[in-house]
Design a protein around this motif. Structure first.
Motif, PDB file in Angstrom:
ATOM      1  N   GLN A   1      -4.650  25.092 -47.149  1.00 15.70           N
ATOM      2  CA  GLN A   1      -4.155  24.529 -48.389  1.00 15.70           C
ATOM      3  C   GLN A   1      -4.149  23.003 -48.303  1.00 15.70           C
ATOM      4  OE1 GLN A   1      -1.468  23.085 -46.695  1.00 15.70           O
ATOM      5  NE2 GLN A   1       0.205  23.856 -47.978  1.00 15.70           N
TER       6      GLN A   1
ATOM      7  N   ASP B   1      -9.684  28.559 -45.219  1.00 15.08           N
ATOM      8  CA  ASP B   1      -8.427  29.250 -45.507  1.00 15.08           C
ATOM      9  C   ASP B   1      -7.239  28.321 -45.321  1.00 15.08           C
ATOM     10  OD1 ASP B   1      -9.505  31.837 -46.116  1.00 15.08           O
ATOM     11  OD2 ASP B   1      -9.984  32.033 -43.987  1.00 15.08           O
TER      12      ASP B   1
ATOM     13  N   TYR C   1      -0.906  28.415 -52.165  1.00 15.55           N
ATOM     14  CA  TYR C   1       0.495  28.135 -52.459  1.00 15.55           C
ATOM     15  C   TYR C   1       1.407  28.505 -51.283  1.00 15.55           C
ATOM     16  CZ  TYR C   1      -0.908  27.350 -57.277  1.00 15.55           C
ATOM     17  OH  TYR C   1      -1.503  26.857 -58.396  1.00 15.55           O
ATOM     18  N   ASP C   2       1.139  29.627 -50.640  1.00 12.31           N
ATOM     19  CA  ASP C   2       1.972  29.989 -49.496  1.00 12.31           C
ATOM     20  C   ASP C   2       1.528  29.208 -48.253  1.00 12.31           C
ATOM     21  OD1 ASP C   2      -0.446  31.197 -48.947  1.00 12.31           O
ATOM     22  OD2 ASP C   2       0.369  33.187 -48.596  1.00 12.31           O
ATOM     23  N   LYS C   3       2.443  29.084 -47.290  1.00 15.67           N
ATOM     24  CA  LYS C   3       2.162  28.396 -46.033  1.00 15.67           C
ATOM     25  C   LYS C   3       2.385  29.373 -44.888  1.00 15.67           C
ATOM     26  CE  LYS C   3       3.577  23.778 -47.597  1.00 15.67           C
ATOM     27  NZ  LYS C   3       4.507  22.634 -47.333  1.00 15.67           N
ATOM     28  N   LEU C   4       1.316  29.785 -44.255  1.00 19.87           N
ATOM     29  CA  LEU C   4       1.423  30.640 -43.089  1.00 19.87           C
ATOM     30  C   LEU C   4       1.705  29.786 -41.857  1.00 19.87           C
ATOM     31  CD1 LEU C   4      -1.608  33.009 -43.784  1.00 19.87           C
ATOM     32  CD2 LEU C   4       0.769  33.280 -44.496  1.00 19.87           C
TER      33      LEU C   4
ATOM     34  N   LYS D   1      -8.733  25.928 -50.341  1.00 22.98           N
ATOM     35  CA  LYS D   1      -7.795  26.547 -51.287  1.00 22.98           C
ATOM     36  C   LYS D   1      -6.736  25.557 -51.763  1.00 22.98           C
ATOM     37  CE  LYS D   1      -8.558  31.211 -49.542  1.00 22.98           C
ATOM     38  NZ  LYS D   1      -7.981  32.427 -48.928  1.00 22.98           N
TER      39      LYS D   1
ATOM     40  N   ARG E   1      -2.386  23.499 -43.880  1.00 24.47           N
ATOM     41  CA  ARG E   1      -1.685  24.659 -43.335  1.00 24.47           C
ATOM     42  C   ARG E   1      -2.471  25.910 -43.716  1.00 24.47           C
ATOM     43  NH1 ARG E   1       3.588  23.099 -41.701  1.00 24.47           N
ATOM     44  NH2 ARG E   1       3.582  25.159 -40.704  1.00 24.47           N
ATOM     45  N   ARG E   2      -2.366  26.932 -42.887  1.00 22.42           N
ATOM     46  CA  ARG E   2      -3.021  28.198 -43.186  1.00 22.42           C
ATOM     47  C   ARG E   2      -2.393  28.809 -44.436  1.00 22.42           C
ATOM     48  NH1 ARG E   2      -1.463  31.663 -39.502  1.00 22.42           N
ATOM     49  NH2 ARG E   2      -3.086  33.187 -40.028  1.00 22.42           N
ATOM     50  N   THR E   3      -3.218  29.470 -45.260  1.00 23.68           N
ATOM     51  CA  THR E   3      -2.734  29.995 -46.538  1.00 23.68           C
ATOM     52  C   THR E   3      -3.580  31.174 -46.981  1.00 23.68           C
ATOM     53  OG1 THR E   3      -2.155  29.379 -48.822  1.00 23.68           O
ATOM     54  CG2 THR E   3      -4.200  28.501 -47.946  1.00 23.68           C
ATOM     55  N   THR E   4      -3.024  31.976 -47.879  1.00 24.37           N
ATOM     56  CA  THR E   4      -3.809  33.049 -48.490  1.00 24.37           C
ATOM     57  C   THR E   4      -4.293  32.671 -49.881  1.00 24.37           C
ATOM     58  OG1 THR E   4      -1.830  34.110 -49.402  1.00 24.37           O
ATOM     59  CG2 THR E   4      -2.529  34.794 -47.201  1.00 24.37           C
ATOM     60  N   ASP E   5      -3.504  31.832 -50.587  1.00 21.66           N
ATOM     61  CA  ASP E   5      -3.843  31.530 -51.974  1.00 21.66           C
ATOM     62  C   ASP E   5      -3.698  30.058 -52.354  1.00 21.66           C
ATOM     63  OD1 ASP E   5      -1.113  31.241 -51.917  1.00 21.66           O
ATOM     64  OD2 ASP E   5      -0.687  32.714 -53.495  1.00 21.66           O
TER      65      ASP E   5
END
Length: 422
Positions: free
Chosen positions: A243, A241, A253-256, A214, A247-251
Motif C-alpha cells: 500500500q 502487494d 486499505y488494510d495493513k498486514l 495497491k 506495508r503489506r496489504t490485500t486491498d
C-alpha cells in the motif's frame, strides 16, 4: 509503528542511537541518529515525514533496518510551528530537511559526500525540493510520491475511499470535486497547486522511487510515468502487494504485518551502489485517472457561497418568526424542510471532511442514509416552494415573499451541491 518480525528486521543491539538538534528559521528541531555500531565513512539518510503530525518514533523501525544495511539515518520530530491542516509550507519543510542533512554530514561516522534524503507521501514532494536546493544532497529516495498536485491527489484519494464504501453519484462528486474546489478556492487547502514536475526535472542526482501497486492515496500509475519522464537518473520500483507506505496489504486499505518483501533491503543496496543509469518497472494499473481540480467559476466564489447560505437560513427562519399575515401550510413546510436541508448539509459536509465517509450508516443506491435524507428534504423543499409561490400569488404578503425567495434561491444552491442530483 512497530516493525513486525520479518526477514531483514534487526535485533535490538544492531544499531546505536544518539540524539541531535538542529535549527531552521528560528525553530529548533530534535532528532536521533541511528547507525551501525562502530561504523565509519557511512552513507547517511535523512527521513522526511509524510503529512500530519509525526515524531521520530514513527520511522525508528525502518531506521534500525537501514542501520543493519550499513546506513546512518537521522529521524526527527516534525515541526509543529507553522504546520497544521490549514497552513504549511513545503519550502519550509524542505529547509528543515536540509538542516537535518547538514547535521548528519557533521557526524564523525558519516561520509559527508554520501548523505541523501528519504521522503514518504508528502515527503515525496518535500525531499526532491530539498535536494534541488543543495549540492550537499547526494541522492533521493521516495515512497508513495506524487507526480501531481496535492489537490488533485486528495480528490482522487477521497473518491477512492467513498467508492470503496459503496457510495456513488452526486454525493461522491460533491465530496471529491465541488467541496474540494471550494476548499482550494477559499485558501484553506495549503500548497494545493504545488507542481512537483519542475523540481523533478531539475534533479541531477540518483533518485529511487518506490510505490505500492495497491496505493489508494497516491495515483501510482501516473506517478511512475511522471517520474520516468521527468527524472534524469531514476530507479523506479513497484511492489505488487503493497500500500501507500509499502506495508503489506490485500486491498490498499488494510495493513498486514511487515513491509513489502525486499523494500528495506533494496534501499540499503541502492544507497551503497547509487546506480547512475535509468531503470524502471512498468507503471501499475489504476482504476481511473486522477483529475485536476478546476478553478472556481465566477458564480462560485466562497464569499458568495457563504452569503447564499446565510440568506437561506434567514429566509427559512423568517416565516415562523414573523407571524404577521395569513398562514400557509406550504410555507410552513418550506421553512421546516429548507432549514433542515441547509443545516443538515452543513453538518454532513463537516462529517465527510472529518471521517472521509466512514461511519455514515447503511448505503442505499449509492447513497448513505444521511445523504438520502438530505435529498428527500430537498425534494420536499422544492415541492413546498411551488405551493408557497401559489400562496404568495393569492396574498402578496412580505411574510410569504421572503419564504418564496428562500425557496427560489434554494433550488440552484441544492443543484450545485448535488442535493437534487442523482
Amino acid at each position: 509503528m512497530i516493525l513486525a518480525v520479518t526477514a531483514g528486521a534487526p535485533p535490538a543491539s544492531a544499531a546505536d542511537s544518539s540524539d541531535v538538534t538542529f535549527t531552521n528559521g528560528g525553530v529548533t528541531l530534535h532528532g536521533t541518529v541511528v547507525a551501525p555500531p562502530g561504523g565509519t565513512k557511512l552513507p547517511g539518510l535523512v527521513m522526511v515525514h509524510g503529512s500530519g503530525a509525526h515524531s521520530r518514533e514513527d520511522y525508528r523501525d525502518q531506521a534500525e533496518v537501514f542501520a543493519r544495511e550499513g546506513i546512518a539515518t537521522l529521524i526527527y520530530d516534525k515541526r509543529t510551528e507553522g504546520y497544521s491542516q490549514f497552513s504549511r509550507s513545503y519550502s519550509t519543510l524542505a529547509d528543515d530537511a536540509l538542516a537535518a542533512v547538514e547535521a548528519l554530514r557533521k557526524r564523525p561516522e558519516v561520509d559527508p559526500s554520501r548523505v541523501g534524503v528519504w521522503g514518504l507521501s508528502e515527503g515525496g514532494w518535500v525531499a526532491p525540493l530539498a535536494a534541488s536546493r543543495s549540492a550537499d544532497v547526494a541522492f533521493v529516495v521516495t515512497l508513495g510520491a506524487n507526480g501531481v498536485e496535492p489537490s488533485r491527489q486528495q480528490a482522487w484519494a477521497i473518491e477512492n475511499q467513498l467508492r470503496r464504501l459503496g457510495m456513488d453519484g452526486s454525493m461522491v462528486r460533491m465530496a471529491s470535486s465541488t467541496m474540494m474546489r471550494q476548499l482550494v478556492g477559499s485558501g484553506v487547502f495549503p500548497e494545493a497547486h504545488y507542481d512537483p514536475v519542475p523540481v523533478l526535472k531539475s534533479l541531477r542526482r540518483p533518485v529511487l522511487g518506490l510505490w505500492g501497486a495497491k496505493d489508494v492515496l497516491t495515483p501510482p500509475g501516473e506517478a511512475v510515468r511522471i517520474f520516468r519522464e521527468s527524472v534524469a537518473h531514476p530507479t523506479l520500483r513497484v511492489f505488487p502487494d503493497a500500500q501507500h507506505q509499502l506495508r503489506r496489504t490485500t486491498d490498499g486499505y488494510d495493513k498486514l504485518p511487515g513491509y513489502a518483501p525486499g523494500y528495506l533491503e533494496l534501499v540499503g543496496t541502492w544507497v551503497h551502489a547509487l546506480p547512475a543509469g535509468p531503470s524502471a518497472d512498468a507503471a501499475p494499473a489504476q482504476d481511473r485517472p486522477s483529475t485536476a481540480v478546476a478553478p472556481l467559476a465566477w458564480y462560485e466564489p466562497p464569499w458568495l457561497q457563504l452569503a447564499v447560505l446565510l440568506f437561506l437560513l434567514v429566509a427559512f427562519a423568517f416565516y415562523p418568526l414573523f407571524r404577521r399575515g395569513p398562514a400557509a401550510a406550504s410555507a410552513r413546510w418550506l421553512s421546516a424542510t429548507g432549514l433542515l436541508a441547509v443545516a443538515g448539509f452543513l453538518a454532513f459536509d463537516v462529517l465527510i471532511q472529518v471521517t472521509m465517509g466512514r461511519n455514515l450508516g447503511p448505503v442505499l443506491a449509492g447513497r448513505p442514509l444521511p445523504w438520502l435524507a438530505l435529498q428527500l428534504l430537498s425534494l420536499g423543499a422544492v415541492t413546498a416552494t411551488i405551493g408557497t409561490a401559489v400562496a404568495w400569488w393569492r396574498h402578496r404578503t412580505p411574510r410569504l415573499a421572503v419564504s418564496l425567495a428562500g425557496g427560489v434561491v434554494f433550488v440552484p444552491w441544492a443543484v450545485y451541491w448535488g442535493l437534487l442530483n442523482i
